[in-house]
Write an enzyme that holds these catalytic residues in place. Structure first.
Site, PDB file in Angstrom:
ATOM      1  N   GLU A 135      -8.887 -12.405   4.206  1.00  0.00           N
ATOM      2  CA  GLU A 135      -7.974 -11.931   5.258  1.00  0.00           C
ATOM      3  C   GLU A 135      -8.744 -11.972   6.587  1.00  0.00           C
ATOM      4  O   GLU A 135      -9.055 -10.955   7.185  1.00  0.00           O
ATOM      5  CB  GLU A 135      -7.487 -10.512   4.943  1.00  0.00           C
ATOM      6  CG  GLU A 135      -6.375 -10.029   5.863  1.00  0.00           C
ATOM      7  CD  GLU A 135      -5.982  -8.572   5.630  1.00  0.00           C
ATOM      8  OE1 GLU A 135      -5.076  -8.096   6.325  1.00  0.00           O
ATOM      9  OE2 GLU A 135      -6.586  -7.902   4.747  1.00  0.00           O
ATOM     10  N   ASP A 174       2.155  -3.267   4.404  1.00  0.00           N
ATOM     11  CA  ASP A 174       2.419  -1.908   4.914  1.00  0.00           C
ATOM     12  C   ASP A 174       3.672  -1.932   5.793  1.00  0.00           C
ATOM     13  O   ASP A 174       3.596  -1.696   7.003  1.00  0.00           O
ATOM     14  CB  ASP A 174       1.237  -1.403   5.746  1.00  0.00           C
ATOM     15  CG  ASP A 174      -0.022  -1.221   4.916  1.00  0.00           C
ATOM     16  OD1 ASP A 174      -0.146  -0.164   4.268  1.00  0.00           O
ATOM     17  OD2 ASP A 174      -0.867  -2.130   4.917  1.00  0.00           O
ATOM     18  N   HIS A 208      -3.626 -11.690   0.251  1.00  0.00           N
ATOM     19  CA  HIS A 208      -3.622 -12.445   1.512  1.00  0.00           C
ATOM     20  C   HIS A 208      -4.170 -13.862   1.324  1.00  0.00           C
ATOM     21  O   HIS A 208      -3.433 -14.823   1.445  1.00  0.00           O
ATOM     22  CB  HIS A 208      -4.378 -11.720   2.628  1.00  0.00           C
ATOM     23  CG  HIS A 208      -3.774 -10.414   3.002  1.00  0.00           C
ATOM     24  ND1 HIS A 208      -2.548 -10.311   3.630  1.00  0.00           N
ATOM     25  CD2 HIS A 208      -4.207  -9.139   2.821  1.00  0.00           C
ATOM     26  CE1 HIS A 208      -2.254  -9.039   3.824  1.00  0.00           C
ATOM     27  NE2 HIS A 208      -3.241  -8.306   3.331  1.00  0.00           N
ATOM     28  N   HIS A 267       0.854  -1.189   0.000  1.00  0.00           N
ATOM     29  CA  HIS A 267       0.000   0.000   0.000  1.00  0.00           C
ATOM     30  C   HIS A 267       0.889   1.238   0.000  1.00  0.00           C
ATOM     31  O   HIS A 267       1.877   1.297   0.736  1.00  0.00           O
ATOM     32  CB  HIS A 267      -0.921  -0.003   1.218  1.00  0.00           C
ATOM     33  CG  HIS A 267      -1.905  -1.126   1.201  1.00  0.00           C
ATOM     34  ND1 HIS A 267      -3.183  -0.985   0.698  1.00  0.00           N
ATOM     35  CD2 HIS A 267      -1.797  -2.414   1.596  1.00  0.00           C
ATOM     36  CE1 HIS A 267      -3.821  -2.148   0.807  1.00  0.00           C
ATOM     37  NE2 HIS A 267      -2.995  -3.028   1.346  1.00  0.00           N
ATOM     38  N   ASP A 268       0.526   2.208  -0.836  1.00  0.00           N
ATOM     39  CA  ASP A 268       1.407   3.364  -1.037  1.00  0.00           C
ATOM     40  C   ASP A 268       1.773   4.065   0.269  1.00  0.00           C
ATOM     41  O   ASP A 268       2.938   4.390   0.508  1.00  0.00           O
ATOM     42  CB  ASP A 268       0.798   4.351  -2.047  1.00  0.00           C
ATOM     43  CG  ASP A 268      -0.618   4.807  -1.690  1.00  0.00           C
ATOM     44  OD1 ASP A 268      -1.209   4.269  -0.735  1.00  0.00           O
ATOM     45  OD2 ASP A 268      -1.141   5.705  -2.390  1.00  0.00           O
ATOM     46  N   HIS A 315      -8.276  -8.087  -2.302  1.00  0.00           N
ATOM     47  CA  HIS A 315      -8.058  -8.623  -0.968  1.00  0.00           C
ATOM     48  C   HIS A 315      -9.208  -9.606  -0.738  1.00  0.00           C
ATOM     49  O   HIS A 315     -10.371  -9.262  -0.959  1.00  0.00           O
ATOM     50  CB  HIS A 315      -8.165  -7.527   0.094  1.00  0.00           C
ATOM     51  CG  HIS A 315      -6.965  -6.651   0.224  1.00  0.00           C
ATOM     52  ND1 HIS A 315      -6.558  -5.781  -0.765  1.00  0.00           N
ATOM     53  CD2 HIS A 315      -6.071  -6.505   1.252  1.00  0.00           C
ATOM     54  CE1 HIS A 315      -5.479  -5.132  -0.349  1.00  0.00           C
ATOM     55  NE2 HIS A 315      -5.158  -5.553   0.870  1.00  0.00           N
TER      56      HIS A 315
END
Length: 510
Positions: free
Chosen positions: A356, A439, A381, A109-110, A353
């Protein structure tokens, strides 16, 4: 007496029978071991002579670390990452993995890709940086000149110029350390601090709320992207696919840029970065929105994703929904929105996603079914996949890989001992997967090496070897959103670096 000579013959026959039986048992055992070795991720690869020597050295170091862990009872993958990180950094295996060419990072994630230390020491020290506190005690930042207008009391306290605030502090270092604690999940006692998933997710969300005003300031935004690429490049990652929500980026005077401007900025920064970083392949964006939103808003987001992909086909890879699955809308809730591209004959790749969660039979758990039905290019995930044999079989048949993020799954309390991560079973069976870091900055990590260590030592155990690592790196290029031509170039670049890495590993420490 004539019967006596028969006895030795019988004994000999029994002994020979036992010998053959033992031999056949050993042969059968070895066949089973070989079958399992062939089945695991990388098991089909044939190593070159130099790779075999490198593998021998790597496995000797790995075995020594595991023997020491058995002796002491201290094994990093069985510990919470916050307590294992320092131990990992002293590991000979970890330091080899840091040098290993890893190919691509496909699940990042940015906002989570740059060390939070940089945001504290660089971004918050820039001129005209203001902060305020919400009624719930969350910190918010904003760059502005002239000063920003006073916010509504129910939203935030009065804006305070950070530069002026620091001048009045007796201990600036302690204040900066408190900011760093605000920006990460890191804590000395994670089991106590985050007693359950709700608590850790609550803090996780406040991090991105806090840093958004810093990262979305245009001058910081550019530097943030560049530094993120630098941190991954230094960790031997040559290509990234970033989940990006493309929040509005603003200037000092309050002017707000469009999403198109943000995409172009990513493109420009990556181009500039490539000029001074040999072998860097580039980045692509997976435009994302939050699964807490209503269906009508997600319809707009899907429409926007189609437009962005049409305008930036080389840069925008597709669409995803982010946020906690257990409390957000399911993919099934959004089916009407997610069917829009197909109904219009538009190709919009999905990178969902899904799964998860550790709650079996829930809507979050069943996101895996809809990710499969909606032809998700990859599954983010997929923690619950092993509980869905039909989805597992069909996803494998369709060659849909999992993006496995071990540290994220542990920190967000899906699993405590990574030897028990469900991807360990998938890795043993050879299910297609890539390793990524989600992250890393929020977890106090950098790049991919920490997650690779957890996967190699924890998920793979002693059976995972250089073949496993090589396959995982190759998978990251194979399952990327690069075109076939781009993949060919990327694989050649990676192979060149891989050969250098193997040669260095074979030589050993100087």
């Amino acid at each position: 007496m004539s019967g006596w000579p028969v006895l030795p013959a019988l004994l000999l026959a029994v002994a020979m029978s036992s010998f053959h039986s033992a031999t056949s048992r050993d042969e059968e055992r070895n066949r089973l071991l070989m079958r399992e070795k062939m089945m695991q991720v990388g098991g089909q690869l044939v190593l070159q002579e130099e790779e075999e020597r490198a593998n021998g050295r790597l496995q000797a170091l790995k075995e020594a670390e595991m023997q020491e862990a058995k002796r002491t009872g201290i094994f990093p993958p069985s510990l919470h990452f916050f307590q294992a990180k320092g131990l990992m950094e002293k590991s000979a295996v970890f330091n080899i993995l840091k040098k290993m060419p890893k190919g691509a990072a496909l699940h990042v994630h940015d906002f989570g890709m740059v060390s939070m230390d940089w945001l504290v020491k660089n971004a918050t020290y820039r001129p005209y940086c203001y902060f305020c506190l919400t009624p719930k005690g969350a910190t918010q930042f904003k760059f502005a000149h002239p000063p920003p207008p006073t916010p509504k009391q129910e939203e935030c306290s009065e804006w305070v110029l950070l530069e002026k605030f620091r001048k009045g502090l007796p201990n600036v270092t302690e204040f900066d350390n408190s900011l760093l604690r605000t920006f990460t999940l890191m804590t000395e006692n994670p089991q106590e601090t985050y007693a359950n998933q709700d608590m850790v997710w609550k803090k996780f969300k406040t991090i991105f709320f806090a840093i958004s005003g810093l990262v979305n300031y245009a001058p910081v935004f550019r530097d943030f992207i560049f530094l993120g690429l630098e941190e991954f490049y230094q960790d031997q990652v040559l290509y990234l696919e970033l989940r990006a929500m493309l929040y509005p980026v603003y200037e000092l005077n309050g002017m707000v840029h469009s999403r198109e401007w943000s995409v172009r900025t990513y493109e420009e920064v990556a181009r500039t970065f490539a000029k001074t970083h040999p072998g860097f392949i580039g980045i692509k964006l997976i435009y994302s929105d939050h699964r807490s939103k209503d269906v009508s808003l997600i319809k707009e987001s899907v429409q926007r994703a189609m437009e962005l992909r049409a305008k930036f086909p080389q840069m925008v890879a597709g669409f995803d929904l982010v946020g906690r699955e257990d409390t957000g809308h399911s993919l099934y809730d959004y089916k009407e929105a997610l069917m829009i591209p197909a109904s219009r004959g538009v190709k919009l790749p999905y990178f969902f996603h899904a799964g998860e969660t550790d709650w079996q039979g829930t809507s979050a758990d069943r996101n895996l079914l809809d990710a499969l039905i909606l032809n998700s290019t990859r599954i983010g995930h997929g923690f619950a996949l092993s509980k869905h044999p039909a989805v597992w079989a069909d996803a494998w048949r369709k060659d849909i890989p999992l993006e496995v993020c071990p540290i994220s799954n542990q920190v967000l309390k899906l699993v405590s001992d990574l030897r028990n991560h469900p991807a360990a079973v998938l890795m043993a069976t050879g299910y297609p997967m890539v390793i990524s870091s989600d992250d890393p900055a929020a977890f106090g990590a950098k790049g991919l090496s920490y997650d690779f260590y957890e996967a190699f030592m924890g998920l793979g155990g002693l059976t995972a070897d250089l073949r496993t690592l090589k396959q995982l790196a190759m998978n990251s290029i194979r399952y990327s959103a690069l075109s076939e031509t781009e993949k060919k170039v990327a694989m050649e670049t990676w192979e060149e670096r891989w050969h250098r890495f193997v040669a260095e590993l074979t030589r050993g420490p100087k």
